[in-house]
Design a protein around this motif. Structure first.
Motif, PDB file in Angstrom:
ATOM      1  N   GLY A   7       0.679  -1.379  -0.037  1.00 27.37           N
ATOM      2  CA  GLY A   7      -0.209  -0.301   0.048  1.00 27.37           C
ATOM      3  C   GLY A   7       0.929   0.913   0.268  1.00 27.37           C
ATOM      4  N   ARG A   8       0.383   2.647  -0.757  1.00 30.05           N
ATOM      5  CA  ARG A   8       1.139   3.640  -0.396  1.00 30.05           C
ATOM      6  C   ARG A   8       1.474   4.346   0.368  1.00 30.05           C
ATOM      7  NH1 ARG A   8      -2.366   7.675  -0.980  1.00 30.05           N
ATOM      8  NH2 ARG A   8      -4.366   7.631  -1.433  1.00 30.05           N
ATOM      9  N   LEU A   9       0.058   3.998   2.162  1.00 31.25           N
ATOM     10  CA  LEU A   9       0.331   4.713   2.499  1.00 31.25           C
ATOM     11  C   LEU A   9       1.172   4.462   3.730  1.00 31.25           C
ATOM     12  CD1 LEU A   9      -3.916   4.903   3.355  1.00 31.25           C
ATOM     13  CD2 LEU A   9      -2.655   6.907   2.317  1.00 31.25           C
ATOM     14  N   HIS A  37     -10.779   2.966   1.554  1.00 27.32           N
ATOM     15  CA  HIS A  37      -9.486   2.511   1.276  1.00 27.32           C
ATOM     16  C   HIS A  37      -9.534   1.423  -0.014  1.00 27.32           C
ATOM     17  CE1 HIS A  37      -9.044   3.948   5.106  1.00 27.32           C
ATOM     18  NE2 HIS A  37      -8.310   5.114   4.017  1.00 27.32           N
ATOM     19  N   ASP A  76      -3.865   1.787  -2.042  1.00 24.77           N
ATOM     20  CA  ASP A  76      -4.108   2.451  -0.206  1.00 24.77           C
ATOM     21  C   ASP A  76      -3.186   2.068   0.590  1.00 24.77           C
ATOM     22  OD1 ASP A  76      -5.124   4.514  -1.487  1.00 24.77           O
ATOM     23  OD2 ASP A  76      -7.086   3.916  -0.693  1.00 24.77           O
TER      24      ASP A  76
END
Length: 328
Positions: free
Chosen positions: A83-85, A96, A100
């Motif tokens: 995920g990018r978060l 989400h 994410d």
């Protein structure tokens, strides 16, 4: 990643990489020995000894349900691989997607509140502030930043610890002895004898035996239809074997790397082949959740059947007692 074949054999390339493995293992063991920060509430980690999948996420879900049934307020904590978060962020499945927060956290969030955080200490603090009275960590066994009150180590009975060497010479994330010294129990998943070296190295630890049970209603609905099965998990062949063992006619098996980010052309290709050969598309829950959150992949999600699995532990009562005592 796809593990190299020499991770399952002695000698050869693994022996040539042994000097690099010694350096990597020394650093990993040193890191694991560092004292972590206390969360202020119990932390139970579900980890494994090797790179790749072993069934940690189903185990974390099962542990969480045990705690919920006992009246506890567990939060699940994950790094959010893929995920990018960076977090800390509490997962909202309505907002989400896998891009994410990763695919496994989305599965966890179906069961209990789940927090994604690359900084595990910050993630634990966020969970506690939101009302958690116990944290179940999915992975992070080798990460020293957050102090664990107990660690349940999951071992695949079929693959075990491979050639017994540390990465990159083998699949171990750190030296076996250093890891087992920080475990409070072992959960052997599936059938096979490959876990025996790890069990022999930890004679004092409780050992539980688990298996992943596929949803029988889904399997029953699939039996009349020939299928195209696809999976991007740690061991796709295990998923394909589960279908075949259930009496399902698996005409096509399409394997992808673990956590594979499907492309639009791959999705279109799967749909086209299934349509041409009159096959039903079947995948895992973990793959399906990756498809559902991407606009250009929802067409594949819509025509694919997912096969959910749950953990069944042979020593169910003793397992429950261990979990409740570890989080007391």
């Amino acid at each position: 990643m796809r593990e190299p074949g020499f991770w399952r054999r002695g000698g050869g390339v693994g022996a040539l990489l042994a000097p690099f493995a010694a350096i990597y293992g020394s650093v990993a063991a040193w890191r694991m020995a560092r004292p972590g920060t206390a969360a202020g509430i119990p932390v139970l980690c579900i980890g494994n000894l090797t790179l790749g999948g072993a069934g940690k996420t189903p185990a974390a879900i099962a542990v969480t349900k045990i705690l919920q049934d006992a009246g506890r307020r567990p939060f699940l904590l994950s790094r959010g691989y893929g995920g990018r978060l960076s977090g800390p962020v509490r997962i909202d499945p309505a907002i989400h997607n896998a891009a994410d927060v990763g695919d496994e956290p989305l599965l966890l969030a179906r069961v209990a509140p789940a927090v994604v955080a690359r900084d595990r200490v910050a993630g634990a603090a966020a969970a506690r502030a939101a009302g958690a009275d116990v944290i179940v960590m999915d992975d992070g066994f080798q990460n020293p930043s957050l102090r664990k009150d107990a660690s349940l180590v999951v071992i695949d009975a079929a693959s075990g610890i491979g050639n017994g060497r540390v990465f990159p010479a083998g699949p171990l994330r750190a030296p076996l002895e250093a890891q087992l010294a920080r475990a409070q129990a072992l959960l052997v998943m599936g059938e096979g004898e490959a876990a025996q070296p790890a069990l022999s190295a930890a004679p004092g630890l409780p050992v539980f035996h688990g298996r992943l049970v596929p949803d029988q209603a889904v399997l029953e609905a699939l039996r009349p239809h020939p299928v195209l099965a696809f999976a991007g998990i740690g061991d796709p062949d295990k998923f394909f074997a589960t279908l075949s063992d259930a009496g399902i006619d698996v005409r096509v098996r399409q394997a992808f790397p673990d956590h594979h980010p499907y492309r639009r052309d791959e999705a279109a290709g799967l749909i086209a082949r299934a349509g041409r050969d009159k096959l039903t598309l079947v995948t895992t829950d973990k793959d399906r959740v990756r498809l559902e959150g991407a606009d250009d992949l929802r067409a594949l999600a819509a025509v694919s059947r997912a096969v959910p699995v749950t953990l069944a532990v042979r020593e169910a009562d003793a397992f429950r007692r261990f979990i409740l005592a570890a989080c007391g």
